[in-house]
Design an enzyme around this catalytic site. Structure first.
Site, PDB file in Angstrom:
ATOM      1  N   ASP A 260       0.790  -1.208   0.080  1.00  0.00           N
ATOM      2  CA  ASP A 260       0.002   0.053  -0.118  1.00  0.00           C
ATOM      3  C   ASP A 260       1.073   1.233   0.191  1.00  0.00           C
ATOM      4  OD1 ASP A 260      -2.006   1.655   0.058  1.00  0.00           O
ATOM      5  OD2 ASP A 260      -3.297   0.852   1.656  1.00  0.00           O
TER       6      ASP A 260
HETATM    7  C1  BGC Z   1      -4.820   3.318   0.193  1.00  0.00           C
HETATM    8  C2  BGC Z   1      -5.188   2.400  -1.193  1.00  0.00           C
HETATM    9  C3  BGC Z   1      -4.926   2.956  -2.589  1.00  0.00           C
HETATM   10  C4  BGC Z   1      -3.520   3.744  -2.427  1.00  0.00           C
HETATM   11  C5  BGC Z   1      -3.282   4.420  -3.681  1.00  0.00           C
HETATM   12  C6  BGC Z   1      -4.073   4.093  -0.050  1.00  0.00           C
HETATM   13  O1  BGC Z   1      -3.734   5.263   0.774  1.00  0.00           O
HETATM   14  O2  BGC Z   1      -4.945   2.746   1.411  1.00  0.00           O
HETATM   15  O3  BGC Z   1      -6.565   1.582  -0.916  1.00  0.00           O
HETATM   16  O4  BGC Z   1      -4.990   1.982  -3.474  1.00  0.00           O
HETATM   17  O5  BGC Z   1      -3.464   4.611  -1.470  1.00  0.00           O
HETATM   18  O6  BGC Z   1      -4.161   5.440  -4.056  1.00  0.00           O
END
Ligand code: BGC
Length: 749
Positions: A260
């Protein structure tokens, strides 16, 4: 070379015939991949292990290996951002279809609809030249207050798993990869970047991992996003047990993992314990990898293995040529139709004392409440969508009501805009509240009451918004915000023909609203066509057929993690995720940073409620919820009868008769739960094991067959570290909701 890769990509499809599991199909090009790796320099290989831009990781242009392009998010292909962040790139063709949010999709209880939804997402991703969709988001809804409860699907693992599977197959059948997220046990936003979830193995396996397991094993999910949090001591992005032992070892995962954003924490941890790509940045999986190979701490063969896993997906997903991508609008009519169909089947009629559907002699409708005008596409960080259009409830109602019916609107209450980035506006918006618990505004209330008095029917739109329920924070309470309760009481006094429509992603406390409302509808954040679908249900063009994918507790304190004092976390600590982006912390060397972060108090979350999540808790502890898991009414009655159950070689087969006793076609979601009789193992009172959405014409009766795979009846035996089937008696409970069991029978396993 591009041409060669294209051919190899096709070969992958051709060789992926019977005999190979969905994951094994990813390995059919391994020989060719190894030949490519042999031509790559160490720099080129390591370059593939971290971000290139905020939403891509590098290929090797020299060898015709395209970059991997990622797109948020679960409910629509996200607006194009700047290469170095999420700020808008200002494009004009990147308006996408906004699909109903996670809990809405789940309320359809339909794997088939989840599949269609996935096909829509997958096709729009291709139009945008995206290879990997950062979704579906499938964590179990453990907390009613969870900031991402609306993004996730359900509190139940069987329902979540079926939908995760449908979504995954739908996306991947379009030639796009999913990146199923957030693996694993990401159930709270409070301290999400550092919280250490302490969970027992049985609960982990039986509840929290199920949706991932099915999407990986049966759906062939090509990539997986390790979550921000820790599980039993280790960050998910370097969790040997989750990534190497379970995901790759037991489930046979052959694709690649993507941390993530900001969720990678060390070079050695990531390299040794199962991470392929650091998003974003290269401070762990960039130069430090090369340095560690030089010192002998890592080997080039380890890098090769990671690159092999990435290239398997690169070959299975044919890159969209740059001159083909982004030539038409992302949102396409066929996806908009899918969004409508999902929305139509997601709306849950919670209560109806004869007020709905809206009668044909109604001439004046009062629509009260800002949520009737609320657009829910944007906000919520990664889950926001720049929608091509979004039909609000008010627009849907106006259109459906037609010219002979007056539809009057009043905002009724102020809306809470939530945390604001940047300075506050010079002039305060009179329709915005300064605090979430601000009492009703007397002026707005009086205006709404006056309108309600003159109407034949009042539609009150309450609930939350995407500033209240959002990634990055959990709600403090599930109370209806900004004086909505006071307003509902006043409206009821003004006009007894009152329908309350809840526009929210998660559950709300209805203790005040429920007795005041002869009818209640859960309308969700329902996508591009949400308002159209809602109007169809309110006017009775279709019968409502959604069922709750989670429990509405009577009050927050009744819900398991709260009742046991497990949430809010006792050991709050400091959120390392926030700290990691502080300039002074960023300036530290990796070793200094690690030592500094490790020296801070570590927040922990204890899952002592074990498998008693959602209805499993309420049933077992005999706590009455406001609305039970699986609940949802129709405009017709269904009759259940004549149940038979038999144990076969691999499954328990359940048959019964279902009749639509009404005068309109309608869908019923039939649910099969099991209750263990005289078991030596501890079980919840009952557990969902099978379900189906059945469409019946007016008066039609049908024999329905459902089967429960024996594998789904096993428990995780911690002593044996294995799935075990306990022999003995099993009560089969067939019903319309977890608290509305219509038929019972018993079998022996
Ligand atoms: C979120 C993810 C997301 C990623 C990219 C993160 O903060 O937890 O779900 O896909 O950002 O935007």
């Amino acid at each position: 070379m591009k041409r060669v890769l294209l051919l190899l990509g096709l070969a992958a499809v051709a060789c992926g015939g019977p005999g190979l599991s969905p994951q094994e199909r990813l390995t059919v090009n391994d020989a060719a991949i190894d030949a490519l790796i042999a031509q790559m320099s160490l720099d080129e290989k390591v370059n593939m292990l971290h971000s290139k831009t905020n939403m891509s990781s590098a290929g090797v242009e020299r060898l015709g290996i395209a970059d991997m392009n990622y797109a948020d998010g679960p409910f629509g292909i996200r607006e194009e951002g700047q290469p170095n962040g999420f700020m808008s790139a200002g494009w004009t063709l990147d308006s996408a279809t906004f699909f109903p949010t996670g809990s809405a999709l789940a309320a359809t209880w339909s794997e088939e609809l989840a599949y269609k939804y996935g096909t829509g997402m997958g096709r729009e991703a291709r139009l945008r030249g995206k290879d990997v969709i950062l979704g579906p988001a499938v964590n179990i809804q453990r907390l009613p207050v969870g900031g991402r409860t609306y993004e996730y699907l359900s509190e139940d693992p069987i329902l979540s798993a079926a939908l995760a599977l449908g979504y995954t197959k739908g996306v991947q059948d379009q030639g796009t990869a999913v990146c199923i997220k957030h693996f694993a046990v990401n159930n709270q936003e409070t301290n999400r970047g550092s919280v250490n979830v302490i969970i027992d193995e049985r609960t982990l396996r039986e509840i929290y991992l199920k949706p991932f397991e099915r999407a990986v094993i049966e759906g062939g999910a090509m990539s997986v996003m390790p979550a921000y949090n820790k599980v039993n001591g280790d960050y998910c992005s370097e969790n040997e047990h989750l990534l190497n032992e379970i995901l790759r070892g037991e489930w046979g995962f052959k694709g690649f993992t993507v941390s993530d954003w900001g969720g990678t924490h060390s070079t050695m941890g990531a390299m040794l314990h199962g991470l392929n790509v650091q998003m974003t940045g290269s401070n762990y999986l960039g130069q430090p990898v090369i340095d560690s190979i030089a010192t002998g701490a890592l080997t080039e063969a380890m890098v090769d293995e990671k690159v092999r896993q990435i290239l398997r997906v690169r070959m299975a997903v044919e890159a969209v040529p740059a001159d083909v991508a982004n030539t038409v609008m992302t949102s396409q009519p066929e996806s908009q139709k899918i969004a409508l169909e999902v929305a139509e089947k997601s709306i849950v009629l919670l209560k109806n004392e004869g007020v709905l559907p809206i009668k044909s002699d109604v001439r004046r409708i009062a629509v009260i409440g800002q949520n009737a005008m609320l657009k829910t596409q944007s906000g919520g960080m990664g889950a926001g969508v720049k929608a091509l259009y979004e039909i609000t409830p008010l627009e849907g109602i106006r259109k459906r009501a037609g010219s002979g019916v007056e539809v009057a609107y009043a905002p009724g209450y102020k809306n809470y805009p939530g945390f604001r980035w940047g300075p506050a506006p010079a002039v305060a918006n009179p329709l915005e509240a300064a605090a979430i618990d601000e009492p009703a505004d007397p002026g707005l209330l009086a205006e709404a009451v006056a309108l309600a008095k003159e109407a034949d029917i009042v539609l009150f739109f309450g609930g939350t918004n995407k500033s209240i329920e959002t990634e990055g924070s959990d709600r403090k309470s599930i109370k209806l915000p900004c004086g909505q309760e006071e307003l509902v009481k006043a409206l009821r006094e003004a006009n007894p023909k009152l329908v309350s429509v809840l526009v929210s992603g998660g559950p709300t406390d209805l203790q005040v609203l429920e007795p005041e409302s002869p009818a209640i509808v859960q309308a969700w954040w329902n996508g591009t066509e949400g308002g159209t679908a809602l109007a169809e249900v309110l006017f009775g063009d279709i019968a409502p057929s959604g069922k709750l994918p989670f429990t509405f507790p009577m009050k927050l304190e009744d819900s398991p993690a709260f009742a046991l004092g497990n949430f809010p976390d006792k050991n709050v600590g400091v959120d390392l995720f926030t700290l990691m982006f502080r300039p002074d912390v960023l300036a530290m060397s990796p070793a200094e940073r690690q030592a500094f972060l490790a020296s801070l108090p570590q927040p922990e979350s204890h899952y002592t409620e074990e498998s008693l999540v959602g209805y499993r808790w309420y049933d077992t502890k005999a706590v009455k919820p406001m609305y039970a898991f699986g609940h949802g009414l129709s405009y017709v009655d269904f009759e259940y009868g004549n149940v038979k159950a038999k144990t076969g070689r691999n499954s328990v087969n359940v048959k019964f008769t279902l009749k639509n006793c009404g005068d309109m076609p309608a869908d019923e979601v039939v649910q099969v739960y099991v209750h263990r009789v005289d078991s030596a193992v501890e079980w919840p009172e009952k557990e969902l094991k099978a379900f189906r959405r059945v469409t019946l014409k007016a008066g039609e009766s049908r024999r329905v067959t459902l089967s429960i795979p024996l594998d789904e009846l096993r428990y995780w035996d911690e002593a044996a570290s294995a799935w075990t089937l306990e022999k003995g008696g099993l009560q089969i409970l067939v019903g319309a909701a977890s608290d509305d069991i219509r038929l019972k029978t018993e079998i022996k396993l």
